[in-house]
Design a protein around this motif. Structure first.
Motif: not given
Length: 362
Positions: A280, A285, A333
Protein backbone atom coordinates in the motif's frame (compact mmCIF):
# COMPACT_ATOMS: atom_id res chain seq x y z
CA UNK A 1 20.97 12.49 -2.75
CA UNK A 2 18.13 11.46 -0.41
CA UNK A 3 16.37 8.17 -1.06
CA UNK A 4 12.81 8.56 -2.38
CA UNK A 5 9.83 6.22 -2.19
CA UNK A 6 10.18 5.63 -5.94
CA UNK A 7 13.82 4.62 -5.38
CA UNK A 8 12.78 2.13 -2.71
CA UNK A 9 10.05 0.74 -4.95
CA UNK A 10 12.49 0.11 -7.79
CA UNK A 11 14.97 -1.39 -5.35
CA UNK A 12 12.32 -3.82 -4.06
CA UNK A 13 11.60 -4.97 -7.62
CA UNK A 14 15.20 -5.09 -8.85
CA UNK A 15 16.60 -6.93 -5.82
CA UNK A 16 13.87 -9.58 -5.78
CA UNK A 17 13.25 -10.03 -9.52
CA UNK A 18 16.90 -10.70 -10.29
CA UNK A 19 18.10 -12.09 -13.64
CA UNK A 20 16.99 -15.73 -14.03
CA UNK A 21 19.41 -18.28 -12.59
CA UNK A 22 19.50 -22.02 -11.96
CA UNK A 23 16.82 -23.39 -9.64
CA UNK A 24 19.26 -24.00 -6.79
CA UNK A 25 20.89 -20.57 -7.10
CA UNK A 26 17.52 -18.84 -7.24
CA UNK A 27 16.35 -20.52 -4.02
CA UNK A 28 19.69 -19.78 -2.35
CA UNK A 29 19.38 -16.13 -3.31
CA UNK A 30 15.73 -15.83 -2.29
CA UNK A 31 16.39 -17.57 1.05
CA UNK A 32 12.74 -18.61 1.37
CA UNK A 33 9.98 -19.53 -1.08
CA UNK A 34 6.52 -19.60 0.45
CA UNK A 35 4.33 -22.56 -0.52
CA UNK A 36 0.61 -22.87 -1.10
CA UNK A 37 -1.24 -25.97 -2.39
CA UNK A 38 -3.80 -24.13 -4.55
CA UNK A 39 -3.20 -24.42 -8.28
CA UNK A 40 -4.61 -21.33 -9.97
CA UNK A 41 -3.17 -21.91 -12.50
CA UNK A 42 -0.15 -23.34 -10.61
CA UNK A 43 1.09 -23.54 -7.04
CA UNK A 44 2.40 -20.33 -5.48
CA UNK A 45 5.97 -21.64 -5.20
CA UNK A 46 6.03 -22.39 -8.92
CA UNK A 47 4.53 -19.00 -9.79
CA UNK A 48 7.23 -17.34 -7.69
CA UNK A 49 10.11 -19.31 -9.18
CA UNK A 50 9.10 -18.96 -12.82
CA UNK A 51 10.30 -15.33 -12.83
CA UNK A 52 13.67 -16.20 -11.34
CA UNK A 53 14.70 -19.55 -12.87
CA UNK A 54 15.76 -20.06 -16.48
CA UNK A 55 13.34 -22.28 -18.36
CA UNK A 56 11.26 -23.04 -15.28
CA UNK A 57 8.17 -25.21 -15.71
CA UNK A 58 5.34 -25.78 -13.26
CA UNK A 59 6.27 -28.63 -10.93
CA UNK A 60 10.06 -28.42 -11.45
CA UNK A 61 10.65 -27.77 -7.75
CA UNK A 62 8.77 -30.92 -6.75
CA UNK A 63 10.42 -33.00 -9.48
CA UNK A 64 13.96 -31.89 -8.62
CA UNK A 65 13.58 -31.31 -4.88
CA UNK A 66 15.76 -34.21 -3.72
CA UNK A 67 18.75 -32.99 -5.78
CA UNK A 68 18.70 -29.31 -4.84
CA UNK A 69 19.94 -29.13 -1.25
CA UNK A 70 16.70 -27.47 -0.13
CA UNK A 71 14.22 -28.39 2.59
CA UNK A 72 10.47 -28.09 2.93
CA UNK A 73 9.73 -26.63 6.35
CA UNK A 74 8.14 -23.89 8.42
CA UNK A 75 10.06 -20.62 8.36
CA UNK A 76 7.92 -17.52 8.87
CA UNK A 77 5.33 -19.44 6.88
CA UNK A 78 5.43 -22.89 5.31
CA UNK A 79 7.68 -23.23 2.28
CA UNK A 80 11.15 -24.06 1.04
CA UNK A 81 14.53 -22.97 2.42
CA UNK A 82 18.15 -23.75 1.52
CA UNK A 83 19.74 -26.47 3.67
CA UNK A 84 21.93 -23.88 5.42
CA UNK A 85 18.84 -21.96 6.60
CA UNK A 86 17.15 -25.22 7.62
CA UNK A 87 20.13 -26.12 9.82
CA UNK A 88 19.90 -22.80 11.68
CA UNK A 89 16.36 -23.58 12.87
CA UNK A 90 16.88 -27.09 14.24
CA UNK A 91 16.51 -28.96 16.51
CA UNK A 92 13.25 -27.44 17.68
CA UNK A 93 11.33 -27.90 20.93
CA UNK A 94 11.52 -31.34 22.53
CA UNK A 95 8.50 -33.57 23.14
CA UNK A 96 9.05 -34.20 26.84
CA UNK A 97 5.75 -32.46 27.68
CA UNK A 98 3.77 -34.84 25.48
CA UNK A 99 1.81 -37.61 27.17
CA UNK A 100 3.54 -41.00 27.65
CA UNK A 101 1.08 -42.54 25.20
CA UNK A 102 1.87 -39.99 22.49
CA UNK A 103 5.62 -40.35 23.03
CA UNK A 104 5.27 -44.13 22.68
CA UNK A 105 3.53 -43.63 19.31
CA UNK A 106 6.34 -41.30 18.23
CA UNK A 107 9.05 -43.81 19.10
CA UNK A 108 7.20 -46.58 17.26
CA UNK A 109 6.68 -44.38 14.22
CA UNK A 110 10.33 -43.31 14.16
CA UNK A 111 11.42 -46.95 14.23
CA UNK A 112 8.98 -47.68 11.40
CA UNK A 113 10.39 -44.84 9.24
CA UNK A 114 14.00 -45.67 10.07
CA UNK A 115 13.54 -49.29 9.01
CA UNK A 116 12.08 -48.29 5.65
CA UNK A 117 14.18 -45.20 4.88
CA UNK A 118 11.25 -43.19 3.51
CA UNK A 119 7.51 -43.59 4.01
CA UNK A 120 4.27 -42.41 2.45
CA UNK A 121 1.60 -41.35 4.99
CA UNK A 122 -0.63 -44.04 3.54
CA UNK A 123 1.89 -46.71 4.63
CA UNK A 124 2.00 -45.28 8.13
CA UNK A 125 -1.77 -45.08 8.40
CA UNK A 126 -2.19 -48.65 7.18
CA UNK A 127 0.30 -49.92 9.75
CA UNK A 128 -0.76 -47.86 12.79
CA UNK A 129 -4.30 -46.58 12.02
CA UNK A 130 -4.45 -44.01 14.83
CA UNK A 131 -7.92 -42.80 13.83
CA UNK A 132 -9.12 -39.36 12.68
CA UNK A 133 -8.55 -35.81 13.91
CA UNK A 134 -9.61 -32.32 12.81
CA UNK A 135 -6.99 -30.57 10.69
CA UNK A 136 -5.99 -26.89 10.62
CA UNK A 137 -8.81 -26.04 8.19
CA UNK A 138 -11.47 -27.78 10.29
CA UNK A 139 -11.77 -30.88 8.13
CA UNK A 140 -11.03 -34.53 8.94
CA UNK A 141 -7.52 -35.96 8.64
CA UNK A 142 -5.83 -39.21 9.55
CA UNK A 143 -4.31 -38.97 13.03
CA UNK A 144 -1.12 -40.58 11.73
CA UNK A 145 -0.82 -37.86 9.06
CA UNK A 146 -1.31 -35.23 11.75
CA UNK A 147 1.37 -36.87 13.89
CA UNK A 148 3.79 -37.04 10.94
CA UNK A 149 3.35 -33.31 10.36
CA UNK A 150 3.93 -32.59 14.04
CA UNK A 151 7.07 -34.75 14.08
CA UNK A 152 8.28 -32.96 10.97
CA UNK A 153 7.88 -29.58 12.66
CA UNK A 154 9.64 -30.81 15.81
CA UNK A 155 12.80 -31.97 14.02
CA UNK A 156 12.09 -35.69 14.17
CA UNK A 157 11.27 -36.10 10.48
CA UNK A 158 12.07 -34.25 7.26
CA UNK A 159 10.44 -34.23 3.84
CA UNK A 160 12.54 -36.41 1.54
CA UNK A 161 10.43 -35.65 -1.55
CA UNK A 162 6.84 -35.51 -2.75
CA UNK A 163 4.88 -38.00 -4.82
CA UNK A 164 1.87 -36.49 -6.61
CA UNK A 165 1.90 -33.68 -4.09
CA UNK A 166 2.07 -35.93 -1.01
CA UNK A 167 4.99 -35.56 1.41
CA UNK A 168 7.30 -38.57 1.68
CA UNK A 169 9.05 -38.55 5.06
CA UNK A 170 12.47 -39.66 6.30
CA UNK A 171 14.09 -39.48 9.73
CA UNK A 172 15.67 -36.08 10.38
CA UNK A 173 19.24 -36.60 11.56
CA UNK A 174 20.67 -33.36 12.94
CA UNK A 175 23.44 -32.05 15.14
CA UNK A 176 22.70 -30.82 18.67
CA UNK A 177 21.43 -27.27 18.93
CA UNK A 178 23.53 -24.39 20.27
CA UNK A 179 24.08 -24.70 24.00
CA UNK A 180 24.97 -21.09 24.82
CA UNK A 181 23.18 -17.79 24.44
CA UNK A 182 25.80 -16.24 22.15
CA UNK A 183 25.50 -19.03 19.56
CA UNK A 184 21.70 -18.96 19.75
CA UNK A 185 21.73 -15.22 19.11
CA UNK A 186 24.08 -15.72 16.16
CA UNK A 187 21.70 -18.28 14.63
CA UNK A 188 18.74 -15.95 15.04
CA UNK A 189 20.65 -12.97 13.64
CA UNK A 190 21.49 -15.01 10.55
CA UNK A 191 17.81 -15.89 10.14
CA UNK A 192 16.87 -12.21 10.46
CA UNK A 193 19.39 -11.39 7.74
CA UNK A 194 17.77 -14.00 5.47
CA UNK A 195 14.38 -12.37 6.05
CA UNK A 196 15.65 -8.88 5.34
CA UNK A 197 17.36 -9.99 2.11
CA UNK A 198 14.17 -11.74 1.00
CA UNK A 199 11.75 -8.88 1.68
CA UNK A 200 13.90 -5.71 1.58
CA UNK A 201 13.34 -2.86 1.81
CA UNK A 202 11.06 -3.11 4.82
CA UNK A 203 9.18 -0.31 6.58
CA UNK A 204 9.83 -0.32 10.33
CA UNK A 205 6.50 -1.87 11.40
CA UNK A 206 6.93 -4.64 8.81
CA UNK A 207 10.46 -5.34 10.00
CA UNK A 208 9.14 -5.76 13.54
CA UNK A 209 6.32 -8.01 12.33
CA UNK A 210 8.47 -10.26 10.16
CA UNK A 211 11.14 -10.70 12.84
CA UNK A 212 8.45 -11.65 15.36
CA UNK A 213 7.31 -14.40 12.96
CA UNK A 214 10.59 -16.18 13.60
CA UNK A 215 8.76 -17.62 16.61
CA UNK A 216 7.45 -20.21 14.13
CA UNK A 217 10.94 -20.98 12.82
CA UNK A 218 12.59 -21.31 16.23
CA UNK A 219 9.87 -21.91 18.84
CA UNK A 220 12.55 -23.29 21.16
CA UNK A 221 14.09 -19.80 21.59
CA UNK A 222 11.19 -17.39 22.28
CA UNK A 223 13.20 -15.05 24.51
CA UNK A 224 16.04 -14.78 22.01
CA UNK A 225 13.64 -13.86 19.21
CA UNK A 226 12.29 -10.94 21.23
CA UNK A 227 15.72 -9.30 21.40
CA UNK A 228 16.61 -9.93 17.73
CA UNK A 229 14.96 -6.76 16.43
CA UNK A 230 17.06 -4.51 18.67
CA UNK A 231 20.22 -6.21 17.44
CA UNK A 232 19.13 -6.02 13.79
CA UNK A 233 18.36 -2.33 13.38
CA UNK A 234 21.90 -0.98 14.02
CA UNK A 235 23.46 -3.30 11.42
CA UNK A 236 20.96 -2.50 8.65
CA UNK A 237 20.92 0.42 6.22
CA UNK A 238 18.20 2.88 7.16
CA UNK A 239 16.44 5.92 5.78
CA UNK A 240 13.37 7.88 6.80
CA UNK A 241 11.18 8.52 3.75
CA UNK A 242 7.88 10.40 3.89
CA UNK A 243 7.62 9.84 7.62
CA UNK A 244 8.37 6.10 7.51
CA UNK A 245 11.59 4.39 8.61
CA UNK A 246 12.88 1.88 6.02
CA UNK A 247 15.49 -0.85 6.46
CA UNK A 248 17.53 -3.00 4.07
CA UNK A 249 20.87 -4.90 4.08
CA UNK A 250 23.79 -2.58 4.72
CA UNK A 251 25.83 -4.03 1.85
CA UNK A 252 23.17 -3.23 -0.78
CA UNK A 253 22.74 0.07 -2.58
CA UNK A 254 19.39 1.53 -3.59
CA UNK A 255 19.41 1.78 -7.41
CA UNK A 256 18.14 4.78 -9.35
CA UNK A 257 17.94 3.21 -12.79
CA UNK A 258 14.68 3.45 -14.79
CA UNK A 259 12.43 0.37 -14.68
CA UNK A 260 12.36 -1.96 -17.71
CA UNK A 261 9.33 -2.27 -19.98
CA UNK A 262 8.20 -5.57 -18.48
CA UNK A 263 4.83 -7.02 -17.45
CA UNK A 264 4.73 -9.68 -14.74
CA UNK A 265 1.90 -11.59 -13.11
CA UNK A 266 3.08 -12.24 -9.56
CA UNK A 267 2.04 -14.92 -7.08
CA UNK A 268 0.02 -13.72 -4.06
CA UNK A 269 3.01 -14.65 -1.84
CA UNK A 270 5.78 -13.39 -4.12
CA UNK A 271 8.36 -11.43 -2.07
CA UNK A 272 7.57 -8.29 -4.08
CA UNK A 273 3.95 -8.26 -2.88
CA UNK A 274 4.05 -10.38 0.32
CA UNK A 275 4.17 -7.43 2.73
CA UNK A 276 0.72 -5.89 2.33
CA UNK A 277 1.69 -2.81 4.36
CA UNK A 278 4.58 -2.10 2.00
CA UNK A 279 2.35 -2.83 -0.99
CA UNK A 280 0.00 0.00 0.00
CA UNK A 281 2.87 2.39 0.67
CA UNK A 282 4.39 1.67 -2.74
CA UNK A 283 1.28 1.49 -4.90
CA UNK A 284 -1.53 3.19 -3.01
CA UNK A 285 -4.12 0.43 -3.05
CA UNK A 286 -4.87 -2.64 -0.95
CA UNK A 287 -4.25 -6.11 -2.31
CA UNK A 288 -5.85 -9.02 -0.46
CA UNK A 289 -5.60 -12.77 -1.00
CA UNK A 290 -9.23 -13.89 -1.33
CA UNK A 291 -9.09 -17.63 -2.04
CA UNK A 292 -10.56 -18.34 1.41
CA UNK A 293 -12.98 -15.43 1.29
CA UNK A 294 -16.63 -16.30 0.50
CA UNK A 295 -17.24 -15.75 -3.22
CA UNK A 296 -19.89 -13.11 -2.56
CA UNK A 297 -17.36 -10.96 -0.69
CA UNK A 298 -14.42 -11.17 -3.12
CA UNK A 299 -13.40 -7.92 -4.76
CA UNK A 300 -10.68 -9.09 -7.15
CA UNK A 301 -11.17 -12.84 -7.59
CA UNK A 302 -10.42 -16.26 -6.17
CA UNK A 303 -6.66 -16.20 -6.89
CA UNK A 304 -5.95 -12.73 -8.23
CA UNK A 305 -2.33 -12.30 -9.33
CA UNK A 306 -0.93 -8.76 -8.90
CA UNK A 307 -0.09 -7.23 -12.29
CA UNK A 308 3.24 -5.38 -12.42
CA UNK A 309 4.00 -3.02 -15.32
CA UNK A 310 7.44 -1.40 -15.14
CA UNK A 311 7.53 -0.43 -11.45
CA UNK A 312 3.79 0.12 -11.01
CA UNK A 313 1.26 -2.41 -9.72
CA UNK A 314 -1.53 -1.46 -12.08
CA UNK A 315 -4.06 -4.20 -11.38
CA UNK A 316 -4.55 -7.95 -11.16
CA UNK A 317 -5.28 -10.99 -13.26
CA UNK A 318 -7.23 -14.18 -12.67
CA UNK A 319 -5.68 -16.91 -14.79
CA UNK A 320 -6.97 -20.43 -15.44
CA UNK A 321 -6.70 -23.25 -17.96
CA UNK A 322 -9.85 -24.47 -19.72
CA UNK A 323 -9.87 -27.11 -22.44
CA UNK A 324 -6.11 -26.79 -22.77
CA UNK A 325 -6.20 -23.03 -23.33
CA UNK A 326 -5.08 -20.20 -21.06
CA UNK A 327 -7.89 -17.94 -19.89
CA UNK A 328 -7.04 -14.56 -18.37
CA UNK A 329 -9.34 -11.92 -16.92
CA UNK A 330 -7.82 -8.60 -15.83
CA UNK A 331 -8.88 -5.79 -13.55
CA UNK A 332 -7.19 -2.40 -13.30
CA UNK A 333 -6.84 0.09 -10.48
CA UNK A 334 -7.53 2.94 -12.90
CA UNK A 335 -10.41 1.01 -14.51
CA UNK A 336 -8.67 0.84 -17.90
CA UNK A 337 -5.31 -0.66 -18.93
CA UNK A 338 -2.44 1.57 -20.07
CA UNK A 339 -3.01 2.71 -23.64
CA UNK A 340 0.53 2.48 -24.98
CA UNK A 341 1.55 -0.25 -27.42
CA UNK A 342 4.47 -1.30 -25.24
CA UNK A 343 2.11 -2.46 -22.51
CA UNK A 344 -0.06 -4.48 -24.90
CA UNK A 345 3.03 -6.10 -26.41
CA UNK A 346 4.54 -6.95 -23.04
CA UNK A 347 1.25 -8.27 -21.64
CA UNK A 348 1.00 -10.70 -24.57
CA UNK A 349 4.62 -11.66 -23.92
CA UNK A 350 3.82 -12.44 -20.28
CA UNK A 351 0.83 -14.56 -21.26
CA UNK A 352 3.04 -16.46 -23.72
CA UNK A 353 5.56 -17.07 -20.93
CA UNK A 354 2.72 -18.32 -18.71
CA UNK A 355 1.64 -20.76 -21.43
CA UNK A 356 5.17 -22.11 -21.76
CA UNK A 357 5.49 -22.41 -17.99
CA UNK A 358 2.24 -24.41 -17.86
CA UNK A 359 3.18 -26.61 -20.82
CA UNK A 360 0.41 -25.26 -23.05
CA UNK A 361 0.53 -24.82 -26.80
CA UNK A 362 1.29 -21.20 -27.78
Amino acid sequence: MPVSLADLRRYAIDSSLFPPATLKRAIDRLGFVQADPIRAPARAQDLTLRHRVRGYRAGDLERRYATLGVEEDTFINYGFVPSAVFALMHPRADISHWSPGRRKKVRALLDFVRERGTVHPRQVDAHFSHGRVTNYWGGPAAATTHLLEDMHYRSLLRVARRERGVRIYAVHEHAPGPADAVTRATHIDELVDVLVRTYAPLPGPSLSSVVSRLRYAVPQWPRDVKSALQRAKPRLAHSRVEGVDWYWPAEERVPRSPPPDTVRLLAPFDPVVWDRRRFELFWGWAYRFEAYTPASRRQRGYYALPLLWRDKMIGWGNVSVKNGELQADFGYVDTHPPRDRAFRRELEGELDRMRTFLGLQP
